[in-house]
Design an enzyme around this catalytic site. Structure first.
Site, PDB file in Angstrom:
ATOM      1  N   CYS A 179      29.868  -1.040  36.940  1.00  8.08           N
ATOM      2  CA  CYS A 179      30.403   0.207  36.374  1.00  8.08           C
ATOM      3  C   CYS A 179      31.717   0.603  37.048  1.00  8.08           C
ATOM      4  O   CYS A 179      31.974   1.794  37.282  1.00  8.08           O
ATOM      5  CB  CYS A 179      29.389   1.356  36.462  1.00  8.08           C
ATOM      6  SG  CYS A 179      27.923   1.071  35.492  1.00  8.08           S
ATOM      7  N   GLN A 210      26.182   6.631  46.771  1.00  2.57           N
ATOM      8  CA  GLN A 210      25.980   5.523  47.718  1.00  2.57           C
ATOM      9  C   GLN A 210      26.052   5.971  49.175  1.00  2.57           C
ATOM     10  O   GLN A 210      25.936   5.134  50.072  1.00  2.57           O
ATOM     11  CB  GLN A 210      27.036   4.421  47.488  1.00  2.57           C
ATOM     12  CG  GLN A 210      26.989   3.787  46.119  1.00  2.57           C
ATOM     13  CD  GLN A 210      25.703   3.004  45.856  1.00  2.57           C
ATOM     14  OE1 GLN A 210      24.970   2.649  46.784  1.00  2.57           O
ATOM     15  NE2 GLN A 210      25.412   2.731  44.608  1.00  2.57           N
ATOM     16  N   ASP A 220      31.307  12.042  45.131  1.00  3.43           N
ATOM     17  CA  ASP A 220      30.237  11.246  44.543  1.00  3.43           C
ATOM     18  C   ASP A 220      29.474  10.640  45.726  1.00  3.43           C
ATOM     19  O   ASP A 220      29.961   9.728  46.395  1.00  3.43           O
ATOM     20  CB  ASP A 220      30.840  10.166  43.642  1.00  3.43           C
ATOM     21  CG  ASP A 220      29.775   9.212  43.100  1.00  3.43           C
ATOM     22  OD1 ASP A 220      28.632   9.243  43.585  1.00  3.43           O
ATOM     23  OD2 ASP A 220      30.111   8.421  42.203  1.00  3.43           O
ATOM     24  N   LYS A 251      18.159   6.208  44.195  1.00  2.43           N
ATOM     25  CA  LYS A 251      18.827   5.292  45.133  1.00  2.43           C
ATOM     26  C   LYS A 251      18.421   5.590  46.578  1.00  2.43           C
ATOM     27  O   LYS A 251      18.878   4.932  47.502  1.00  2.43           O
ATOM     28  CB  LYS A 251      20.344   5.416  44.999  1.00  2.43           C
ATOM     29  CG  LYS A 251      20.890   4.914  43.658  1.00  2.43           C
ATOM     30  CD  LYS A 251      22.390   5.010  43.648  1.00  2.43           C
ATOM     31  CE  LYS A 251      22.993   4.931  42.265  1.00  2.43           C
ATOM     32  NZ  LYS A 251      23.051   3.582  41.715  1.00  2.43           N
ATOM     33  N   HIS A 297      33.220   4.838  40.376  1.00  2.37           N
ATOM     34  CA  HIS A 297      32.225   4.425  39.370  1.00  2.37           C
ATOM     35  C   HIS A 297      32.595   5.125  38.053  1.00  2.37           C
ATOM     36  O   HIS A 297      33.183   6.201  38.058  1.00  2.37           O
ATOM     37  CB  HIS A 297      30.861   4.905  39.872  1.00  2.37           C
ATOM     38  CG  HIS A 297      29.680   4.458  39.089  1.00  2.37           C
ATOM     39  ND1 HIS A 297      29.305   5.050  37.907  1.00  2.37           N
ATOM     40  CD2 HIS A 297      28.754   3.499  39.332  1.00  2.37           C
ATOM     41  CE1 HIS A 297      28.198   4.471  37.460  1.00  2.37           C
ATOM     42  NE2 HIS A 297      27.848   3.519  38.302  1.00  2.37           N
TER      43      HIS A 297
HETATM   44  N1  PMP Z   1      28.392   6.741  41.479  1.00  4.82           N
HETATM   45  C1  PMP Z   1      28.180   5.668  42.221  1.00  4.82           C
HETATM   46  C2  PMP Z   1      29.090   5.384  43.382  1.00  4.82           C
HETATM   47  C3  PMP Z   1      27.107   4.813  41.936  1.00  4.82           C
HETATM   48  O1  PMP Z   1      26.897   3.724  42.671  1.00  4.82           O
HETATM   49  C4  PMP Z   1      26.260   5.115  40.854  1.00  4.82           C
HETATM   50  C5  PMP Z   1      25.105   4.204  40.479  1.00  4.82           C
HETATM   51  N2  PMP Z   1      25.437   2.867  40.390  1.00  4.82           N
HETATM   52  C6  PMP Z   1      26.533   6.266  40.119  1.00  4.82           C
HETATM   53  C7  PMP Z   1      27.594   7.057  40.457  1.00  4.82           C
HETATM   54  C8  PMP Z   1      25.681   6.647  38.953  1.00  4.82           C
HETATM   55  O2  PMP Z   1      24.397   6.938  39.384  1.00  4.82           O
HETATM   56  P1  PMP Z   1      23.267   7.270  38.309  1.00  4.82           P
HETATM   57  O3  PMP Z   1      23.185   6.092  37.407  1.00  4.82           O
HETATM   58  O4  PMP Z   1      22.050   7.471  39.129  1.00  4.82           O
HETATM   59  O5  PMP Z   1      23.707   8.493  37.597  1.00  4.82           O
END
Ligand code: PMP
Length: 423
Positions: free
Chosen positions: A380, A217, A214, A240, A137
Protein backbone atom coordinates in the site's frame (compact mmCIF):
# COMPACT_ATOMS: atom_id res chain seq x y z
CA UNK A 1 27.59 -20.23 11.50
CA UNK A 2 25.10 -22.86 12.64
CA UNK A 3 21.47 -22.28 13.35
CA UNK A 4 22.00 -23.05 17.01
CA UNK A 5 24.84 -20.58 17.28
CA UNK A 6 22.98 -17.86 15.42
CA UNK A 7 19.75 -18.46 17.30
CA UNK A 8 21.52 -18.18 20.61
CA UNK A 9 23.45 -15.12 19.41
CA UNK A 10 20.11 -13.48 18.57
CA UNK A 11 18.65 -14.15 21.99
CA UNK A 12 21.68 -13.60 24.24
CA UNK A 13 20.99 -9.95 24.99
CA UNK A 14 17.30 -10.16 24.21
CA UNK A 15 15.25 -8.65 27.06
CA UNK A 16 12.23 -10.70 25.97
CA UNK A 17 12.29 -14.45 26.15
CA UNK A 18 10.66 -14.70 22.72
CA UNK A 19 10.40 -18.49 22.87
CA UNK A 20 8.39 -18.17 26.09
CA UNK A 21 6.32 -15.31 24.67
CA UNK A 22 5.60 -17.47 21.63
CA UNK A 23 4.01 -20.07 23.89
CA UNK A 24 1.26 -17.50 24.67
CA UNK A 25 0.09 -17.57 21.03
CA UNK A 26 -2.09 -20.61 20.23
CA UNK A 27 -1.87 -20.17 16.45
CA UNK A 28 1.93 -20.37 16.58
CA UNK A 29 1.80 -23.78 18.27
CA UNK A 30 0.48 -25.43 15.10
CA UNK A 31 2.74 -27.58 12.97
CA UNK A 32 2.40 -28.19 9.24
CA UNK A 33 2.30 -31.62 7.55
CA UNK A 34 6.07 -31.82 7.82
CA UNK A 35 6.15 -31.13 11.54
CA UNK A 36 7.39 -27.57 11.06
CA UNK A 37 6.08 -24.69 13.07
CA UNK A 38 5.20 -21.50 11.25
CA UNK A 39 7.86 -18.78 11.08
CA UNK A 40 5.41 -15.88 11.05
CA UNK A 41 7.16 -12.80 9.65
CA UNK A 42 4.16 -10.71 8.61
CA UNK A 43 3.16 -8.89 11.79
CA UNK A 44 3.39 -5.50 10.05
CA UNK A 45 0.26 -6.55 8.14
CA UNK A 46 -1.50 -8.03 11.17
CA UNK A 47 -0.14 -9.53 14.36
CA UNK A 48 -1.13 -12.83 15.93
CA UNK A 49 -3.17 -12.81 19.14
CA UNK A 50 -2.17 -14.17 22.54
CA UNK A 51 -4.53 -16.46 24.44
CA UNK A 52 -5.40 -13.64 26.87
CA UNK A 53 -6.89 -11.61 24.02
CA UNK A 54 -8.80 -14.56 22.56
CA UNK A 55 -10.04 -15.40 26.06
CA UNK A 56 -11.12 -11.80 26.66
CA UNK A 57 -13.26 -11.93 23.51
CA UNK A 58 -14.78 -15.28 24.47
CA UNK A 59 -15.39 -14.14 28.06
CA UNK A 60 -17.13 -11.02 26.83
CA UNK A 61 -19.53 -13.02 24.67
CA UNK A 62 -20.01 -15.70 27.33
CA UNK A 63 -20.48 -13.41 30.30
CA UNK A 64 -21.01 -9.76 29.46
CA UNK A 65 -22.54 -9.38 25.99
CA UNK A 66 -25.13 -6.61 25.76
CA UNK A 67 -25.43 -3.33 23.93
CA UNK A 68 -23.74 -0.52 25.81
CA UNK A 69 -24.62 2.95 27.08
CA UNK A 70 -28.37 2.49 26.62
CA UNK A 71 -29.38 -0.37 28.89
CA UNK A 72 -30.46 0.15 32.46
CA UNK A 73 -30.01 -3.53 33.35
CA UNK A 74 -26.91 -4.96 34.99
CA UNK A 75 -25.45 -6.78 31.99
CA UNK A 76 -25.52 -3.67 29.84
CA UNK A 77 -23.95 -1.64 32.65
CA UNK A 78 -21.20 -4.26 32.95
CA UNK A 79 -20.54 -4.20 29.19
CA UNK A 80 -20.44 -0.40 29.23
CA UNK A 81 -18.01 -0.40 32.15
CA UNK A 82 -15.70 -2.89 30.39
CA UNK A 83 -15.78 -0.85 27.16
CA UNK A 84 -14.91 2.36 28.98
CA UNK A 85 -12.23 0.53 31.00
CA UNK A 86 -10.65 -0.48 27.68
CA UNK A 87 -10.62 3.17 26.64
CA UNK A 88 -8.76 4.05 29.85
CA UNK A 89 -6.23 1.25 29.24
CA UNK A 90 -5.55 2.48 25.71
CA UNK A 91 -5.30 6.12 26.86
CA UNK A 92 -2.81 5.12 29.54
CA UNK A 93 -0.84 3.08 26.98
CA UNK A 94 -0.17 6.17 24.82
CA UNK A 95 -0.11 8.54 27.82
CA UNK A 96 -3.11 10.60 26.74
CA UNK A 97 -4.03 13.26 29.29
CA UNK A 98 -7.64 12.01 29.29
CA UNK A 99 -9.43 8.88 28.08
CA UNK A 100 -11.86 11.26 26.31
CA UNK A 101 -9.06 11.90 23.84
CA UNK A 102 -9.27 8.32 22.57
CA UNK A 103 -12.00 7.53 20.04
CA UNK A 104 -12.62 3.88 19.19
CA UNK A 105 -12.66 3.28 15.44
CA UNK A 106 -12.15 0.19 13.27
CA UNK A 107 -8.55 0.84 12.24
CA UNK A 108 -5.93 3.43 11.31
CA UNK A 109 -7.63 4.05 7.96
CA UNK A 110 -10.90 4.98 9.63
CA UNK A 111 -9.11 7.18 12.16
CA UNK A 112 -7.40 9.20 9.41
CA UNK A 113 -10.59 9.45 7.37
CA UNK A 114 -12.40 10.69 10.46
CA UNK A 115 -9.91 13.56 10.78
CA UNK A 116 -10.05 14.34 7.04
CA UNK A 117 -13.84 14.41 7.05
CA UNK A 118 -14.39 16.42 10.21
CA UNK A 119 -11.37 18.53 11.07
CA UNK A 120 -10.46 18.74 7.37
CA UNK A 121 -13.80 19.91 6.04
CA UNK A 122 -14.18 22.38 8.90
CA UNK A 123 -10.70 23.90 8.61
CA UNK A 124 -9.17 23.43 5.17
CA UNK A 125 -9.78 26.13 2.56
CA UNK A 126 -8.89 26.53 -1.14
CA UNK A 127 -5.14 26.82 -1.70
CA UNK A 128 -4.28 25.75 1.88
CA UNK A 129 -1.34 23.36 1.89
CA UNK A 130 -1.56 19.79 3.24
CA UNK A 131 1.77 18.02 3.70
CA UNK A 132 2.28 14.28 3.93
CA UNK A 133 5.22 12.18 2.74
CA UNK A 134 6.36 10.01 -0.15
CA UNK A 135 6.77 7.10 2.31
CA UNK A 136 3.17 7.22 3.53
CA UNK A 137 0.79 4.28 3.34
CA UNK A 138 -2.18 4.86 1.02
CA UNK A 139 -4.25 5.41 4.20
CA UNK A 140 -2.34 8.60 4.85
CA UNK A 141 -2.38 9.74 1.22
CA UNK A 142 -5.79 9.04 -0.28
CA UNK A 143 -7.94 10.74 2.42
CA UNK A 144 -5.91 13.95 1.92
CA UNK A 145 -6.25 13.67 -1.86
CA UNK A 146 -10.02 13.39 -1.43
CA UNK A 147 -10.04 16.38 0.92
CA UNK A 148 -7.89 18.43 -1.47
CA UNK A 149 -10.18 17.59 -4.38
CA UNK A 150 -13.18 18.71 -2.42
CA UNK A 151 -11.74 21.86 -0.88
CA UNK A 152 -9.29 23.06 -3.51
CA UNK A 153 -6.39 22.63 -1.10
CA UNK A 154 -2.92 21.82 -2.39
CA UNK A 155 -0.90 18.70 -1.55
CA UNK A 156 2.85 18.37 -1.09
CA UNK A 157 4.93 15.38 -0.02
CA UNK A 158 8.18 15.28 1.91
CA UNK A 159 10.78 13.46 -0.15
CA UNK A 160 12.64 10.35 0.96
CA UNK A 161 16.47 10.18 0.98
CA UNK A 162 18.43 7.44 -0.75
CA UNK A 163 18.81 5.56 2.54
CA UNK A 164 15.07 5.64 3.22
CA UNK A 165 14.69 8.53 5.65
CA UNK A 166 12.49 11.61 5.44
CA UNK A 167 14.36 14.54 3.90
CA UNK A 168 14.04 17.04 6.75
CA UNK A 169 15.49 19.87 4.64
CA UNK A 170 12.63 19.35 2.22
CA UNK A 171 10.23 19.29 5.16
CA UNK A 172 11.60 22.70 6.22
CA UNK A 173 11.10 24.04 2.68
CA UNK A 174 7.48 22.93 2.78
CA UNK A 175 7.00 24.28 6.31
CA UNK A 176 8.13 27.70 5.08
CA UNK A 177 4.84 27.70 3.12
CA UNK A 178 2.93 27.38 6.42
CA UNK A 179 0.85 24.27 5.76
CA UNK A 180 -2.44 23.71 7.51
CA UNK A 181 -1.63 20.08 8.26
CA UNK A 182 1.47 17.91 8.46
CA UNK A 183 0.69 14.17 8.38
CA UNK A 184 3.40 11.50 8.45
CA UNK A 185 4.13 7.95 9.56
CA UNK A 186 6.09 7.47 12.78
CA UNK A 187 7.41 4.21 11.30
CA UNK A 188 7.38 3.31 7.60
CA UNK A 189 5.59 0.02 6.91
CA UNK A 190 7.75 -0.54 3.82
CA UNK A 191 11.18 0.70 4.87
CA UNK A 192 11.05 0.19 8.62
CA UNK A 193 12.45 3.70 9.15
CA UNK A 194 11.68 5.26 12.52
CA UNK A 195 11.06 8.90 11.74
CA UNK A 196 12.02 11.60 14.28
CA UNK A 197 8.37 12.20 15.13
CA UNK A 198 8.76 14.60 18.06
CA UNK A 199 11.16 16.76 16.05
CA UNK A 200 8.85 16.83 13.01
CA UNK A 201 5.92 17.80 15.23
CA UNK A 202 8.01 20.51 16.89
CA UNK A 203 8.95 22.03 13.53
CA UNK A 204 5.40 21.77 12.18
CA UNK A 205 3.89 23.38 15.25
CA UNK A 206 6.37 26.24 15.06
CA UNK A 207 4.65 27.31 11.82
CA UNK A 208 1.17 26.71 13.22
CA UNK A 209 0.39 23.42 11.44
CA UNK A 210 -1.86 20.75 12.90
CA UNK A 211 -0.04 17.41 13.10
CA UNK A 212 -1.25 13.88 12.51
CA UNK A 213 0.95 10.86 13.11
CA UNK A 214 0.15 7.56 11.47
CA UNK A 215 1.08 5.28 14.36
CA UNK A 216 0.03 1.99 12.73
CA UNK A 217 3.59 0.67 12.78
CA UNK A 218 4.90 2.52 15.83
CA UNK A 219 2.34 2.14 18.63
CA UNK A 220 2.61 -1.69 18.57
CA UNK A 221 6.41 -1.59 18.70
CA UNK A 222 7.74 1.53 20.45
CA UNK A 223 6.89 3.12 23.80
CA UNK A 224 4.43 5.87 22.81
CA UNK A 225 3.78 9.08 24.69
CA UNK A 226 1.45 11.49 22.88
CA UNK A 227 2.24 14.26 25.34
CA UNK A 228 5.98 13.94 24.71
CA UNK A 229 5.37 13.68 20.95
CA UNK A 230 3.20 16.81 21.12
CA UNK A 231 1.04 15.66 18.19
CA UNK A 232 -2.56 16.74 17.64
CA UNK A 233 -3.70 13.36 16.28
CA UNK A 234 -2.35 9.82 16.41
CA UNK A 235 -4.02 6.98 14.49
CA UNK A 236 -3.40 3.27 15.18
CA UNK A 237 -4.84 -0.20 14.63
CA UNK A 238 -5.53 -2.80 17.32
CA UNK A 239 -5.00 -5.75 14.99
CA UNK A 240 -1.32 -4.87 14.53
CA UNK A 241 -0.72 -4.79 18.30
CA UNK A 242 -2.02 -8.21 19.36
CA UNK A 243 -5.62 -6.97 19.51
CA UNK A 244 -8.70 -8.01 17.51
CA UNK A 245 -9.42 -7.14 13.90
CA UNK A 246 -11.86 -4.24 13.85
CA UNK A 247 -10.33 -2.40 16.79
CA UNK A 248 -8.53 0.87 16.29
CA UNK A 249 -8.02 4.23 17.93
CA UNK A 250 -7.91 7.88 17.03
CA UNK A 251 -6.15 9.91 19.67
CA UNK A 252 -6.94 13.61 19.32
CA UNK A 253 -6.09 16.53 21.60
CA UNK A 254 -9.28 17.29 23.52
CA UNK A 255 -9.46 20.89 22.39
CA UNK A 256 -9.35 19.85 18.73
CA UNK A 257 -11.79 16.96 19.08
CA UNK A 258 -14.25 19.20 20.91
CA UNK A 259 -14.17 21.71 18.07
CA UNK A 260 -14.79 19.06 15.41
CA UNK A 261 -18.21 18.24 13.94
CA UNK A 262 -19.37 14.60 13.94
CA UNK A 263 -18.20 12.05 11.40
CA UNK A 264 -21.25 9.80 11.06
CA UNK A 265 -24.74 10.58 12.33
CA UNK A 266 -26.99 8.17 14.20
CA UNK A 267 -27.53 6.62 17.60
CA UNK A 268 -25.10 7.16 20.43
CA UNK A 269 -23.58 10.40 19.08
CA UNK A 270 -26.44 12.78 19.87
CA UNK A 271 -27.55 14.93 22.77
CA UNK A 272 -31.05 15.75 21.48
CA UNK A 273 -32.80 14.86 18.23
CA UNK A 274 -35.73 16.69 16.72
CA UNK A 275 -37.19 15.85 13.35
CA UNK A 276 -35.45 18.75 11.64
CA UNK A 277 -32.21 19.07 13.59
CA UNK A 278 -30.05 17.57 16.33
CA UNK A 279 -27.44 18.51 18.85
CA UNK A 280 -24.48 16.28 19.42
CA UNK A 281 -22.91 14.42 22.32
CA UNK A 282 -19.61 15.44 23.81
CA UNK A 283 -16.43 13.61 22.76
CA UNK A 284 -15.61 10.80 22.34
CA UNK A 285 -19.25 9.60 21.95
CA UNK A 286 -19.78 12.25 19.23
CA UNK A 287 -17.51 10.20 16.97
CA UNK A 288 -18.83 6.74 17.85
CA UNK A 289 -22.18 6.61 16.07
CA UNK A 290 -24.10 3.33 16.18
CA UNK A 291 -23.30 0.20 18.14
CA UNK A 292 -19.53 0.03 18.54
CA UNK A 293 -17.32 -3.08 18.30
CA UNK A 294 -17.54 -3.58 22.07
CA UNK A 295 -15.85 -6.99 22.30
CA UNK A 296 -13.03 -5.84 20.05
CA UNK A 297 -12.36 -2.74 22.14
CA UNK A 298 -12.26 -4.93 25.25
CA UNK A 299 -9.92 -7.33 23.43
CA UNK A 300 -7.68 -4.38 22.58
CA UNK A 301 -7.64 -3.49 26.26
CA UNK A 302 -6.44 -7.03 27.01
CA UNK A 303 -3.74 -6.71 24.32
CA UNK A 304 -2.53 -3.46 25.82
CA UNK A 305 -2.34 -5.04 29.27
CA UNK A 306 -0.37 -7.94 27.81
CA UNK A 307 2.08 -5.60 26.05
CA UNK A 308 2.48 -3.60 29.25
CA UNK A 309 3.23 -6.84 31.06
CA UNK A 310 6.08 -7.47 28.62
CA UNK A 311 7.12 -3.82 28.89
CA UNK A 312 7.29 -1.66 25.77
CA UNK A 313 10.98 -0.89 26.33
CA UNK A 314 11.65 -4.63 26.30
CA UNK A 315 9.50 -5.04 23.16
CA UNK A 316 11.55 -2.34 21.43
CA UNK A 317 14.87 -3.83 22.56
CA UNK A 318 13.79 -7.29 21.43
CA UNK A 319 12.94 -5.98 17.98
CA UNK A 320 16.23 -4.11 17.77
CA UNK A 321 18.08 -7.35 18.51
CA UNK A 322 15.97 -9.30 15.99
CA UNK A 323 16.40 -6.61 13.33
CA UNK A 324 20.16 -6.34 13.86
CA UNK A 325 20.46 -10.10 13.62
CA UNK A 326 18.31 -10.22 10.47
CA UNK A 327 20.27 -7.39 8.82
CA UNK A 328 23.44 -9.26 9.65
CA UNK A 329 22.25 -12.55 8.22
CA UNK A 330 20.59 -11.00 5.17
CA UNK A 331 23.90 -9.22 4.51
CA UNK A 332 25.34 -12.70 3.81
CA UNK A 333 22.86 -13.29 0.96
CA UNK A 334 24.42 -12.49 -2.42
CA UNK A 335 22.24 -10.44 -4.76
CA UNK A 336 19.99 -9.13 -1.98
CA UNK A 337 19.13 -5.44 -2.13
CA UNK A 338 17.92 -4.03 1.14
CA UNK A 339 15.63 -1.01 1.30
CA UNK A 340 15.70 1.51 4.15
CA UNK A 341 18.36 2.53 6.68
CA UNK A 342 21.32 0.20 7.13
CA UNK A 343 21.49 0.50 10.93
CA UNK A 344 19.09 -1.41 13.19
CA UNK A 345 18.85 1.56 15.58
CA UNK A 346 16.98 3.65 12.96
CA UNK A 347 14.55 0.85 12.19
CA UNK A 348 11.59 -0.90 13.65
CA UNK A 349 11.26 -4.61 12.92
CA UNK A 350 10.39 -4.28 9.23
CA UNK A 351 12.81 -5.37 6.51
CA UNK A 352 12.01 -4.96 2.81
CA UNK A 353 14.30 -6.38 0.20
CA UNK A 354 14.65 -7.53 -3.37
CA UNK A 355 16.42 -10.67 -4.52
CA UNK A 356 18.23 -10.22 -7.79
CA UNK A 357 16.44 -11.98 -10.68
CA UNK A 358 13.53 -13.36 -8.64
CA UNK A 359 10.12 -11.69 -8.43
CA UNK A 360 9.09 -10.86 -4.83
CA UNK A 361 5.92 -12.94 -5.22
CA UNK A 362 8.03 -15.96 -6.22
CA UNK A 363 10.29 -15.39 -3.23
CA UNK A 364 7.25 -15.26 -0.93
CA UNK A 365 5.75 -18.40 -2.53
CA UNK A 366 8.97 -20.39 -2.04
CA UNK A 367 9.27 -19.17 1.55
CA UNK A 368 5.67 -20.21 2.11
CA UNK A 369 6.63 -23.71 0.99
CA UNK A 370 9.28 -23.64 3.74
CA UNK A 371 6.78 -22.60 6.42
CA UNK A 372 7.93 -18.97 6.43
CA UNK A 373 5.20 -16.32 6.05
CA UNK A 374 6.32 -13.00 4.57
CA UNK A 375 4.52 -10.40 2.47
CA UNK A 376 5.25 -9.45 -1.12
CA UNK A 377 3.78 -6.51 -2.96
CA UNK A 378 3.65 -2.74 -2.86
CA UNK A 379 2.57 -2.72 0.80
CA UNK A 380 0.00 0.00 0.00
CA UNK A 381 2.89 2.35 -0.80
CA UNK A 382 2.75 2.65 -4.58
CA UNK A 383 4.33 6.15 -4.70
CA UNK A 384 7.23 4.92 -2.54
CA UNK A 385 7.71 1.84 -4.74
CA UNK A 386 7.93 4.14 -7.77
CA UNK A 387 10.53 6.22 -5.94
CA UNK A 388 12.52 3.05 -5.18
CA UNK A 389 12.22 1.99 -8.82
CA UNK A 390 10.47 -1.30 -8.05
CA UNK A 391 6.92 -2.58 -8.39
CA UNK A 392 7.09 -4.68 -5.26
CA UNK A 393 9.38 -5.84 -2.46
CA UNK A 394 9.49 -8.86 -0.19
CA UNK A 395 8.91 -7.79 3.40
CA UNK A 396 9.73 -9.64 6.62
CA UNK A 397 8.48 -8.10 9.84
CA UNK A 398 9.10 -9.06 13.45
CA UNK A 399 7.21 -8.92 16.69
CA UNK A 400 7.37 -10.19 20.24
CA UNK A 401 7.14 -13.89 19.33
CA UNK A 402 9.87 -14.03 16.67
CA UNK A 403 13.12 -15.78 17.48
CA UNK A 404 16.53 -16.03 15.83
CA UNK A 405 15.37 -19.33 14.41
CA UNK A 406 12.68 -17.54 12.36
CA UNK A 407 15.40 -15.37 10.81
CA UNK A 408 17.54 -18.42 10.08
CA UNK A 409 14.63 -20.10 8.34
CA UNK A 410 14.05 -16.96 6.28
CA UNK A 411 17.69 -16.95 5.16
CA UNK A 412 17.61 -20.70 4.42
CA UNK A 413 14.44 -20.18 2.36
CA UNK A 414 16.10 -17.42 0.35
CA UNK A 415 19.00 -19.73 -0.42
CA UNK A 416 16.49 -22.29 -1.66
CA UNK A 417 14.81 -19.67 -3.87
CA UNK A 418 18.19 -18.87 -5.37
CA UNK A 419 18.87 -22.56 -5.99
CA UNK A 420 15.48 -23.02 -7.68
CA UNK A 421 15.97 -19.98 -9.89
CA UNK A 422 19.65 -20.86 -10.29
CA UNK A 423 20.80 -17.30 -9.68
N1 PMP B 1 -0.55 3.06 7.94
C1 PMP B 1 0.46 2.21 7.99
C2 PMP B 1 1.85 2.73 8.17
C3 PMP B 1 0.22 0.83 7.89
O1 PMP B 1 1.24 -0.03 7.92
C4 PMP B 1 -1.10 0.37 7.75
C5 PMP B 1 -1.41 -1.11 7.60
N2 PMP B 1 -0.63 -1.76 6.66
C6 PMP B 1 -2.12 1.32 7.71
C7 PMP B 1 -1.82 2.65 7.82
C8 PMP B 1 -3.54 0.91 7.55
O2 PMP B 1 -3.94 0.16 8.65
P1 PMP B 1 -5.40 -0.49 8.67
O3 PMP B 1 -5.48 -1.37 7.48
O4 PMP B 1 -5.44 -1.23 9.95
O5 PMP B 1 -6.36 0.64 8.61
Amino acid sequence: MTTTQTASRATVSDPLDAARVRADFPILQQEDGQGRRLAFLDSAASSQKPAVVIDALAAYYRETNANIHRGVYELSEKATARYEEARHLVAHFVNAASARECVFVRNTTEAINLVAHTWGRRNVRPSDLIVSTVMDHHSNLVPWQMLAEETGAELAHVRVTADGRLDLDHLDELLAREPKLVAFPHVSNSLGTINPAAEIVRRAKAVGAVTLIDGAQSVPHLPTDVQALGCDFLAFSGHKMLGPMGSGVLFGRLELLQAMPPFMGGGGMIRKVELGRSTYADVPARFEAGTPAVADAIGLGAAVEYLQGLGMNAVREHEKVATAYALDRLGEVAGLRLFGPADAGSRAGVISFELDGIHPHDVAAILDGEGVAVRAGHHCCQPLMRELGVVATTRASFYVYNTGEDVDRLVDGLAKAQRIFAV
